[in-house]
Write a protein that holds these residues in place. Structure first.
Motif, PDB file in Angstrom:
ATOM      1  N   ALA A  33      -3.876  17.339   1.459  1.00 41.09           N
ATOM      2  CA  ALA A  33      -4.664  16.886   2.609  1.00 41.09           C
ATOM      3  C   ALA A  33      -4.491  15.390   2.833  1.00 41.09           C
ATOM      4  O   ALA A  33      -4.375  14.929   3.983  1.00 41.09           O
ATOM      5  CB  ALA A  33      -6.144  17.223   2.399  1.00 41.09           C
ATOM      6  N   THR A  34      -4.448  14.596   1.763  1.00 43.09           N
ATOM      7  CA  THR A  34      -4.248  13.153   1.904  1.00 43.09           C
ATOM      8  C   THR A  34      -2.867  12.848   2.458  1.00 43.09           C
ATOM      9  O   THR A  34      -2.696  11.968   3.315  1.00 43.09           O
ATOM     10  CB  THR A  34      -4.432  12.451   0.547  1.00 43.09           C
ATOM     11  N   ALA A  35      -1.861  13.572   1.998  1.00 43.54           N
ATOM     12  CA  ALA A  35      -0.505  13.374   2.505  1.00 43.54           C
ATOM     13  C   ALA A  35      -0.436  13.663   3.998  1.00 43.54           C
ATOM     14  O   ALA A  35       0.239  12.953   4.758  1.00 43.54           O
ATOM     15  CB  ALA A  35       0.467  14.266   1.737  1.00 43.54           C
ATOM     16  N   ALA A  36      -1.134  14.698   4.444  1.00 44.03           N
ATOM     17  CA  ALA A  36      -1.124  15.036   5.869  1.00 44.03           C
ATOM     18  C   ALA A  36      -1.887  14.010   6.693  1.00 44.03           C
ATOM     19  O   ALA A  36      -1.446  13.610   7.776  1.00 44.03           O
ATOM     20  CB  ALA A  36      -1.726  16.426   6.075  1.00 44.03           C
ATOM     21  N   ALA A  37      -3.040  13.539   6.174  1.00 44.80           N
ATOM     22  CA  ALA A  37      -3.889  12.624   6.932  1.00 44.80           C
ATOM     23  C   ALA A  37      -3.308  11.220   7.012  1.00 44.80           C
ATOM     24  O   ALA A  37      -3.527  10.506   7.994  1.00 44.80           O
ATOM     25  CB  ALA A  37      -5.284  12.575   6.320  1.00 44.80           C
ATOM     26  N   LEU A 172      -2.392   4.315   1.232  1.00 43.07           N
ATOM     27  CA  LEU A 172      -1.712   4.579   2.493  1.00 43.07           C
ATOM     28  C   LEU A 172      -2.547   4.014   3.634  1.00 43.07           C
ATOM     29  O   LEU A 172      -3.773   4.001   3.570  1.00 43.07           O
ATOM     30  CB  LEU A 172      -1.529   6.088   2.680  1.00 43.07           C
ATOM     31  N   THR A 173      -1.887   3.596   4.691  1.00 44.76           N
ATOM     32  CA  THR A 173      -2.632   2.975   5.801  1.00 44.76           C
ATOM     33  C   THR A 173      -2.277   3.555   7.162  1.00 44.76           C
ATOM     34  O   THR A 173      -2.836   3.126   8.172  1.00 44.76           O
ATOM     35  CB  THR A 173      -2.356   1.461   5.835  1.00 44.76           C
ATOM     36  N   SER A 239      -5.148   6.319  -2.286  1.00 44.28           N
ATOM     37  CA  SER A 239      -4.655   7.416  -1.450  1.00 44.28           C
ATOM     38  C   SER A 239      -3.167   7.681  -1.627  1.00 44.28           C
ATOM     39  O   SER A 239      -2.711   8.813  -1.478  1.00 44.28           O
ATOM     40  CB  SER A 239      -4.956   7.122   0.024  1.00 44.28           C
ATOM     41  N   ARG A 240      -2.377   6.656  -1.990  1.00 48.38           N
ATOM     42  CA  ARG A 240      -0.938   6.887  -2.145  1.00 48.38           C
ATOM     43  C   ARG A 240      -0.652   7.820  -3.315  1.00 48.38           C
ATOM     44  O   ARG A 240       0.081   8.807  -3.185  1.00 48.38           O
ATOM     45  CB  ARG A 240      -0.207   5.558  -2.326  1.00 48.38           C
ATOM     46  N   ALA A 241      -1.219   7.519  -4.475  1.00 50.96           N
ATOM     47  CA  ALA A 241      -1.007   8.382  -5.645  1.00 50.96           C
ATOM     48  C   ALA A 241      -1.652   9.745  -5.433  1.00 50.96           C
ATOM     49  O   ALA A 241      -1.092  10.781  -5.833  1.00 50.96           O
ATOM     50  CB  ALA A 241      -1.569   7.716  -6.899  1.00 50.96           C
ATOM     51  N   LEU A 242      -2.805   9.768  -4.779  1.00 50.47           N
ATOM     52  CA  LEU A 242      -3.475  11.038  -4.526  1.00 50.47           C
ATOM     53  C   LEU A 242      -2.624  11.944  -3.646  1.00 50.47           C
ATOM     54  O   LEU A 242      -2.550  13.153  -3.873  1.00 50.47           O
ATOM     55  CB  LEU A 242      -4.836  10.781  -3.868  1.00 50.47           C
ATOM     56  N   SER A 243      -1.945  11.361  -2.659  1.00 51.82           N
ATOM     57  CA  SER A 243      -1.124  12.158  -1.747  1.00 51.82           C
ATOM     58  C   SER A 243       0.058  12.807  -2.444  1.00 51.82           C
ATOM     59  O   SER A 243       0.627  13.772  -1.940  1.00 51.82           O
ATOM     60  CB  SER A 243      -0.617  11.278  -0.600  1.00 51.82           C
ATOM     61  N   GLN A 244       0.431  12.300  -3.605  1.00 49.94           N
ATOM     62  CA  GLN A 244       1.589  12.818  -4.332  1.00 49.94           C
ATOM     63  C   GLN A 244       1.201  13.769  -5.456  1.00 49.94           C
ATOM     64  O   GLN A 244       2.057  14.215  -6.222  1.00 49.94           O
ATOM     65  CB  GLN A 244       2.390  11.639  -4.900  1.00 49.94           C
ATOM     66  N   SER A 245      -0.086  14.103  -5.552  1.00 46.60           N
ATOM     67  CA  SER A 245      -0.563  14.907  -6.668  1.00 46.60           C
ATOM     68  C   SER A 245      -1.003  16.292  -6.209  1.00 46.60           C
ATOM     69  O   SER A 245      -1.998  16.420  -5.486  1.00 46.60           O
ATOM     70  CB  SER A 245      -1.733  14.213  -7.363  1.00 46.60           C
TER      71      SER A 245
END
Length: 406
Positions: A33-37, A172-173, A239-245
């Motif tokens: 979800a973080t990667a998409a957002a 991420l921004t 958010s960057r590391a979260l998007s990759q997990s």
């Protein structure tokens, strides 16, 4: 027709609703979800959108379930309020979408417990929980309480320890507005158990009083818990590391204290087990209702005299979940399930709109469901559409046979 027994009170109803929502999605959905957002702000906005759509759906489900306290959920509401075809389509979407959800939950259990034998262990999990459900709704509720208690304890440990470490700031921004909707669709997968009580309506005590209270209570508690989880994951990982997990909370545990990692694995397995338990129960009740009306084989309408459960429909639902386990992986199942379930809830809202034409919530809920469903990854949306079209064909064939039957 053998009726089911009304044995489920308010505490048990809330427990089943919470166990249906606070499951494997709480452990797995945040990374994709973080990667998409595209940002922390986008993730929190997606959570808000998913919660708003879920609230509208829950409001409609609660009002309809109080009016029609029968097994089957939106299959019953759609049939009564809109006609046979919308009702059938809702039931078809529920059974197919929740089959994928059940497979995803079972595979989550096995992946965390014994990944080398993920599919055999997943099948074993389905069979064990089928046995629990066949013992009656009281046993299902009791098991749900146990699974929920363990899951909440693990999540509380993650939230508490997560805020004892300094925050991480590599974020991420680039918020993507369309990606926020996609993220909302993925997060919705984690919310989608709140109306499980609607499918169990025939087994709830004082349903006109219990169901309208149990559904919103369980949903609001879940929203608060998910907000804490998302904020903790963003605080610890960024958010960057979260998007990759793909396993966000395991990554949080590893960053805070590696000793917590096996505890998180156990918590994820237990949470997925609790969701799988209620999923199989809900699928069985929907299949029971459709069999009673002749849309599925009449054999699925058989109810155990001793335990008052639809044993044939439960067994069929479990067999379907086993077939999906054999054919698919977990990631694809989540998007496909979300699409089908969003269509199901769009029909829920359309049914509720006929109760009070001036009430705006059902219209907002239906629109939200369709927009979020359309924003899901193309493969998920297309496969969902294909299955719904297959359902249209099944409806046409069954309608013809029902017409010519003596």
């Amino acid at each position: 027709m053998t009726p089911l027994r009304r044995e489920l009170g308010l505490p048990g109803a809330i427990a089943i609703g919470l166990a249906a929502m606070i499951g494997a999605g709480a452990f797995t959905v945040w990374g994709p979800a973080t990667a998409a957002a595209g940002s922390a702000t986008g993730l929190l906005a997606a959570l808000g959108i998913a919660a708003a759509v879920a609230y509208a759906n829950a409001d409609s489900s609660a009002r309809l379930a109080a009016l029609y306290p029968q097994s089957g959920g939106t299959y019953v509401y759609g049939t009564r309020r809109l006609g046979p075809f919308p009702g059938f389509l809702a039931g078809w979407a529920f059974l197919t979408g929740k089959s994928a959800s059940a497979a995803a939950m079972a595979l989550t259990v096995s992946t965390y417990l014994w990944p080398e034998y993920d599919k055999p262990i997943a099948v074993l999990a389905v069979l064990v929980l089928l046995a629990v459900n066949l013992l009656g709704i009281k046993k299902t509720a009791a098991a749900a309480v146990v699974f929920l208690a363990v899951t909440l304890a693990v999540l509380a440990a993650i939230v508490f320890t997560g805020w004892t470490v300094p925050g991480y700031r590599d974020n991420l921004t680039d918020t993507d507005p369309w990606g926020v909707l996609t993220a909302a669709g993925l997060i919705f997968f984690a919310f989608a158990g709140y109306a499980r009580l609607a499918t169990l309506g025939e087994e709830v005590k004082r349903p006109q009083w219990t169901i309208p209270r149990a559904i919103p209570i369980a949903l609001l508690m879940t929203v608060a818990i998910y907000l804490l989880i998302a904020a903790t994951a963003l605080h610890v990982l960024g958010s960057r590391a979260l998007s990759q997990s793909p396993t966000a909370l395991a990554a949080v545990a590893a960053a805070v204290n590696p000793a917590l990692t096996p505890i998180i694995a156990l918590g994820a397995a237990v949470a997925a087990t609790g969701v799988l338990l209620s999923l199989l129960a809900g699928m069985g009740r929907t299949a029971l209702a459709m069999a009673r009306d002749g849309w599925l084989p009449k054999a699925f309408s058989r109810v155990s005299q001793r335990f008052a459960v639809p044993w044939a429909a439960e067994a069929a639902a479990s067999a379907t979940a086993v077939a999906v386990i054999a054919a698919f992986d977990m990631v694809g199942a989540i998007g496909f399930s979300s699409f089908c379930v969003l269509v199901y809830y769009a029909i829920t809202n359309a049914s509720a709109s006929t109760l009070d034409r001036k009430r705006i919530t059902p219209y907002l809920g239906a629109a939200g469901c369709l927009v979020v469903a359309a924003s899901l990854p193309p493969a998920s949306a297309l496969s969902g559409l294909a299955v719904l079209l297959l359902g249209v064909g099944v409806y046409a064939l069954r309608s013809r046979s029902r017409t010519v039957a003596p």
